[in-house]
Design an enzyme around this catalytic site. Structure first.
Site, PDB file in Angstrom:
ATOM      1  N   CYS A   1       6.762  -6.900   6.941  1.00 17.87           N
ATOM      2  CA  CYS A   1       7.976  -6.429   7.624  1.00 17.87           C
ATOM      3  C   CYS A   1       8.423  -7.497   8.609  1.00 17.87           C
ATOM      4  O   CYS A   1       7.597  -8.141   9.249  1.00 17.87           O
ATOM      5  CB  CYS A   1       7.708  -5.118   8.353  1.00 17.87           C
ATOM      6  SG  CYS A   1       9.185  -4.441   9.152  1.00 17.87           S
TER       7      CYS A   1
ATOM      8  N   CYS B   1       7.318  -5.044  15.273  1.00 18.56           N
ATOM      9  CA  CYS B   1       6.913  -4.066  16.301  1.00 18.56           C
ATOM     10  C   CYS B   1       5.448  -4.357  16.663  1.00 18.56           C
ATOM     11  O   CYS B   1       4.609  -4.499  15.761  1.00 18.56           O
ATOM     12  CB  CYS B   1       7.086  -2.644  15.781  1.00 18.56           C
ATOM     13  SG  CYS B   1       8.758  -2.348  15.173  1.00 18.56           S
TER      14      CYS B   1
ATOM     15  N   CYS C   1       3.544   8.595   1.055  1.00 18.76           N
ATOM     16  CA  CYS C   1       4.121   7.651   2.007  1.00 18.76           C
ATOM     17  C   CYS C   1       4.191   6.314   1.272  1.00 18.76           C
ATOM     18  O   CYS C   1       3.155   5.760   0.892  1.00 18.76           O
ATOM     19  CB  CYS C   1       3.214   7.580   3.233  1.00 18.76           C
ATOM     20  SG  CYS C   1       3.745   6.346   4.422  1.00 18.76           S
TER      21      CYS C   1
ATOM     22  N   GLU D   1       0.839  -1.196   0.000  1.00 18.33           N
ATOM     23  CA  GLU D   1       0.000   0.000   0.000  1.00 18.33           C
ATOM     24  C   GLU D   1       0.879   1.252   0.000  1.00 18.33           C
ATOM     25  O   GLU D   1       2.009   1.237   0.482  1.00 18.33           O
ATOM     26  CB  GLU D   1      -0.885   0.014   1.249  1.00 18.33           C
ATOM     27  CG  GLU D   1      -1.924  -1.100   1.205  1.00 18.33           C
ATOM     28  CD  GLU D   1      -2.923  -1.023   2.345  1.00 18.33           C
ATOM     29  OE1 GLU D   1      -4.111  -1.219   2.069  1.00 18.33           O
ATOM     30  OE2 GLU D   1      -2.538  -0.782   3.494  1.00 18.33           O
TER      31      GLU D   1
ATOM     32  N   CYS E   1      -0.008   6.114  10.141  1.00 15.89           N
ATOM     33  CA  CYS E   1       1.264   5.449  10.400  1.00 15.89           C
ATOM     34  C   CYS E   1       1.002   4.095  11.050  1.00 15.89           C
ATOM     35  O   CYS E   1       0.232   3.994  11.999  1.00 15.89           O
ATOM     36  CB  CYS E   1       2.108   6.245  11.393  1.00 15.89           C
ATOM     37  SG  CYS E   1       2.572   7.835  10.808  1.00 15.89           S
TER      38      CYS E   1
ATOM     39  N   CYS F   1       2.267  -2.319  15.257  1.00 15.77           N
ATOM     40  CA  CYS F   1       2.245  -1.953  13.839  1.00 15.77           C
ATOM     41  C   CYS F   1       1.566  -3.033  12.997  1.00 15.77           C
ATOM     42  O   CYS F   1       1.918  -4.211  13.091  1.00 15.77           O
ATOM     43  CB  CYS F   1       3.682  -1.742  13.376  1.00 15.77           C
ATOM     44  SG  CYS F   1       3.837  -1.540  11.591  1.00 15.77           S
TER      45      CYS F   1
HETATM   46  N1  SAH Z   1       9.867   0.564   9.301  1.00 20.17           N
HETATM   47  C1  SAH Z   1      10.092   1.943   9.390  1.00 20.17           C
HETATM   48  C2  SAH Z   1       9.172   2.774   8.537  1.00 20.17           C
HETATM   49  C3  SAH Z   1       7.744   2.325   8.439  1.00 20.17           C
HETATM   50  S1  SAH Z   1       6.769   2.528   9.884  1.00 20.17           S
HETATM   51  C4  SAH Z   1      10.023   2.388  10.835  1.00 20.17           C
HETATM   52  O1  SAH Z   1       9.563   1.638  11.666  1.00 20.17           O
HETATM   53  O2  SAH Z   1      10.472   3.491  11.109  1.00 20.17           O
HETATM   54  C5  SAH Z   1       6.434   4.277   9.864  1.00 20.17           C
HETATM   55  C6  SAH Z   1       6.250   4.905  11.232  1.00 20.17           C
HETATM   56  O3  SAH Z   1       4.986   4.522  11.793  1.00 20.17           O
HETATM   57  C7  SAH Z   1       7.300   4.494  12.248  1.00 20.17           C
HETATM   58  O4  SAH Z   1       7.732   5.609  12.977  1.00 20.17           O
HETATM   59  C8  SAH Z   1       6.528   3.550  13.127  1.00 20.17           C
HETATM   60  O5  SAH Z   1       7.119   3.388  14.381  1.00 20.17           O
HETATM   61  C9  SAH Z   1       5.172   4.209  13.158  1.00 20.17           C
HETATM   62  N2  SAH Z   1       4.086   3.350  13.596  1.00 20.17           N
HETATM   63  C10 SAH Z   1       3.971   2.016  13.481  1.00 20.17           C
HETATM   64  N3  SAH Z   1       2.795   1.602  13.989  1.00 20.17           N
HETATM   65  C11 SAH Z   1       2.155   2.706  14.441  1.00 20.17           C
HETATM   66  C12 SAH Z   1       0.886   2.922  15.042  1.00 20.17           C
HETATM   67  N4  SAH Z   1       0.041   1.927  15.267  1.00 20.17           N
HETATM   68  N5  SAH Z   1       0.547   4.188  15.371  1.00 20.17           N
HETATM   69  C13 SAH Z   1       1.379   5.231  15.117  1.00 20.17           C
HETATM   70  N6  SAH Z   1       2.585   5.085  14.525  1.00 20.17           N
HETATM   71  C14 SAH Z   1       2.978   3.831  14.189  1.00 20.17           C
HETATM   72 FE1  SF4 Z   2       8.305  -2.764  10.463  1.00 21.48          FE
HETATM   73 FE2  SF4 Z   2       6.154  -1.574  11.400  1.00 21.48          FE
HETATM   74 FE3  SF4 Z   2       8.264  -1.866  12.975  1.00 21.48          FE
HETATM   75 FE4  SF4 Z   2       8.345  -0.129  10.921  1.00 21.48          FE
HETATM   76  S1  SF4 Z   2       7.038  -0.025  12.739  1.00 21.48           S
HETATM   77  S2  SF4 Z   2       9.903  -1.648  11.511  1.00 21.48           S
HETATM   78  S3  SF4 Z   2       7.062  -1.226   9.429  1.00 21.48           S
HETATM   79  S4  SF4 Z   2       7.032  -3.530  12.123  1.00 21.48           S
END
Ligand code: SAH
Ligand code: SF4
Length: 363
Positions: A125, A129, A118, A105, A355, A132
């Protein structure tokens, strides 16, 4: 001769080589490059400046085999499957199918004068995390540089029809850009090329979960591309719970790589912080963060900035977004300690375009 049959995987030299092998003069490759990245054409048909035989040759070798019969063959290997628009119409999320059926996406956000994209660097991934949606779906595969570039060209074509253009690109979609380092940097170089798409390096932001060796490598590139680190916690215990990669690259190591980046490049670094009620929005976390970021304040300059954003909801995480008041208190604690902080707006939540909400179409 370059092997990819996706023309967007090739840099300008590789396009030149390909055409030279076919016995074409060098200026044909400039014409092709101009058509792809300035005119934004995506079918060989449109390249009327090229001789018909060359268009046919390109069509045979570099168009996507999956194209619908009846339509002109296209260079594009990404097929839009679905567009979702936010209720204010300012955020559009598009789900694409890749040529092997995997999905990614990308999101277009219109701010007053900005048109920010974006984009994704991986399908899924591997970093896991907990909060996410992309992490929750696991890792499927890396995108090629062309597949990253094509997400941008897709939206750029739409904007062009409205006499508008992409102004900023954030690599904050699905995936961890530094886990797909080569393709990500190659895609940025291609989009940055002054003879082609020509988007300035400072218009790009790479966000990483904190892969220390890749941050060190990125430092040596002396790139003008902005760097953001997803921090989310100020001690190892909490960060390892939220971001498993912290067990491999704990905070001391991460922040020392970040400091080195700011010292060598003299560029500011951003830290991302998704505020989760009662978990990482406490005054204790804010004070710990403020203390840790003091290392970036040297010689009257502050080379760090914190972006906080209330957590966006995802299916498999029960944590809640912080309230506005908690976000404001968090920001005040940082600012009193000399650390700059912005509370970012949540955008596109109702279409799961915020995000951390991007996943492969299951939502
Ligand atoms: N993998 C990279 C970039 C993609 S995630 C990273 O983690 O930085 C993009 C951003 O969204 C990151 O800062 C991540 O920590 C944040 N993010 C992930 N899940 C989220 C959520 N549920 N609410 C708000 N931000 C989130
Ligand atoms: Fe991967 Fe989501 Fe963690 Fe970014 S925030 S590294 S996309 S699992």
């Amino acid at each position: 001769m370059p092997s990819s049959n996706n023309i967007y995987d090739l840099d300008q030299d590789e396009v030149l080589q390909t055409l030279q092998v076919w016995g074409q003069p060098a200026y044909r490759s400039s014409q092709l490059w101009d058509g792809l990245y300035r005119q934004l054409w995506d079918t060989p048909e449109e390249f009327t400046s090229l001789p018909k035989e060359l268009r046919q040759q390109l069509s045979a070798s570099h168009t996507c085999p999956r194209m619908d019969p009846g339509k002109f063959p296209s260079f594009s290997h990404l097929t839009p499957v679905r567009d979702l628009k936010s209720s204010d119409g300012e955020t559009i999320k598009t789900l694409f199918s890749l040529s092997d059926g995997k999905r990614v996406e990308a999101v277009l956000m219109r701010y007053s004068s900005r048109r920010t994209l974006c984009i994704s660097t991986q399908s899924g991934c591997a970093m896991g995390c907990v909060f996410c949606a992309t992490g929750q779906m696991g890792f499927l595969r890396n995108l090629s540089s062309g597949e990253i570039v094509e997400q941008v060209l897709y939206f750029a074509r739409q904007l062009k029809q409205q006499a508008d253009q992409v102004t900023n690109i954030v690599l904050m979609g699905m995936g961890e850009p530094f886990h797909n380092y080569e393709a990500t940097l190659a895609a940025i170089r291609r989009l940055n090329d002054p003879h082609g798409f020509n988007l300035g390096a400072r218009r790009f932001t790479i966000s990483t979960v904190g892969l220390v060796p890749a941050i060190r490598r990125f430092t040596t590139e002396h790139s003008q591309v902005n760097l953001a680190i997803s921090l989310h916690a100020a001690d190892d215990e909490l960060r390892s719970q939220l971001l498993p990669v912290n067990r491999k690259y704990p905070l001391d190591q991460l922040l020392s790589a970040c400091l080195e980046y700011t010292q060598i490049t003299r560029r500011r670094i951003s830290f991302e912080w998704a505020l989760i009620q009662g978990i990482n929005d406490t005054s204790e976390q804010a004070h710990k963060l403020a203390e840790r970021l003091q290392i970036f304040r040297t010689g009257g300059a502050n080379l760090s900035h914190v972006n906080v954003i209330p957590l966006n909801p995802t299916q498999r995480y029960t944590g809640k977004a912080s309230t506005r008041e908690r976000a404001v208190s968090f920001k005040i604690i940082l600012e009193q300690a000399g650390i700059s902080c912005t509370i970012r707006l949540r955008r596109g939540i109702e279409i799961q375009a915020g995000c951390g909400q991007l996943a492969s179409g299951s939502n």
